[in-house]
Design a protein around this motif. Structure first.
Motif: not given
Length: 395
Positions: A35-41, A65-68
């Protein structure tokens, strides 16, 4: 300084230029479902994310991906991410980004394993739950600042939706949140614009200074803090002038990690307590608030801080013979560095500021949300005195 102390770091650190290319094989030992956490946009990291996405695919990993994440994550965002991680059946949580991303990844890993909602675990609740377990966490910082990759801490914005409570920045602290692996690749910081590099350095320098002055400071903490401080003063100007400077980027990345270790061992003190209040109530970015509050906190702690600052001034080759002169030279040098980095010296308060007793509100917020940092400060302080400090800061 403590007479009896211990040092324990549960996080394995892998440090080196280009190491992010080995990310896939580094993760495989904890499972296949990432589960990959990253930045929005993407937040300017689109190229980095695309490159790492390829490495994870090559390793045969299944990735959600959770890019929020935004610059300042809140509780609601973490709860949504944790639910997504549970639905995905994650084996581990990967965070690639700055402190807000890494902090979010930690909390998601804890909630995915423990269940519940983040607000149930935060301090300030009548009976907060203890976070005693978490999925494996791998932290890959893309800024040189927070040191979150080596701490068991995570900070979030929170305001009770039921009302009647001021906005707060609260710290979740649990041994289970320490990342299993910190993969520190200084190359990932090259894309940081000068303003972000300056902010990160200010935060790391704040960690080093406060940890060295903490009531829990040990010889090991002061050694790590001093080494971090030296690198920031020597190499931040080079990064601001030449963002692609490899030696300077490596030095700042190492400094941030060393300062993070010092912070984990000894804790933050007055400047971070003040900065959290400014972030919660006035919306200041954390690192800018730290830059604003650090000189004011040093002046308040002057008698206790002077020997440490004088030693550091000598290490930096600043002029002076007596302890007082050296300490003053260090403080002046610090303020010059912040000025060179175009960091603010006064907080921007919401308007109309005159209609709110900001100093009192800020002091109340600091005591309510960062009582541990206030207790660790080398000089005792009460709410009225802290309000007076805020009054001077907000003029």
């Amino acid at each position: 300084m403590l007479e009896h102390w211990e040092f324990f770091l549960p996080t394995r650190i892998r440090f080196g230029w280009g190491l992010a290319g080995q990310l896939g094989q580094s993760l495989a030992q904890w499972g296949r479902r990432v589960f990959w956490v990253g930045y929005r946009n993407g937040a300017g990291l689109e190229g980095v994310y695309e490159k790492l996405r390829g490495r994870l695919q090559e390793a045969g990993l299944l990735v959600e991906e959770f890019f929020e994440v935004s610059e300042e994550p809140d509780v609601g965002l973490v709860n949504r991410a944790a639910e997504a991680a549970r639905s995905f059946g994650a084996d581990l949580v990967l965070g690639v980004g700055g402190g807000s991303v890494l902090d979010t990844a930690k909390a998601v890993a804890g909630l995915a394993r423990m269940g519940g909602r983040l607000e149930q675990y935060l301090p300030g609740q009548p009976a907060p739950c203890r976070m005693t377990d978490a999925l494996p966490i791998v932290a890959v910082p893309t800024t040189a600042g927070t040191g979150s990759e080596v701490t068991a801490l995570a900070v979030f914005h929170w305001q009770d939706p039921a009302g009647g409570q001021m906005p707060m920045k609260l710290t979740l602290a649990a041994e289970a949140l320490a990342p299993k692996l910190a993969l520190v690749d200084p190359e990932l910081t090259v894309s940081c614009p000068p303003a972000i590099s300056a902010r990160g350095a200010a935060d790391a320098l704040g960690h080093a200074i406060e940890a060295a002055l903490s009531r829990r400071a040990s010889p090991m903490v002061r050694f790590l803090a001093e080494e971090a401080m030296i690198r920031i003063f020597r190499y931040l100007p080079a990064v601001l002038a030449r963002p692609e400077d490899r030696q300077a980027r490596e030095a700042l990345a190492l400094a941030a990690t060393l300062a993070g270790i010092a912070l984990q061992q000894a804790g933050a003190t007055l400047a971070h307590a003040m900065a959290h209040a400014l972030g919660a109530l006035a919306g200041l970015p954390h690192s800018e608030a730290v830059a604003i509050c650090t000189p004011a906190a040093l002046r308040y702690n002057w008698a206790e801080a002077r020997p440490v600052l004088a030693r550091w001034a000598s290490r930096l080759g600043l002029p002076g013979q007596e302890e007082q002169a050296l300490a003053e030279a260090f403080l002046a040098h610090l303020e010059r560095l912040f000025h060179q980095a175009d960091l603010p010296t006064r907080p921007r308060l919401p308007t109309p500021a005159t209609e709110v007793d900001w100093p009192t509100r800020l002091a109340q917020n600091a005591f309510q949300t960062t009582s541990v940092a206030i207790k660790l400060n080398p000089r005792k302080i009460d709410p009225l005195t802290l309000a007076s400090l805020f009054q001077q800061l907000c003029r």
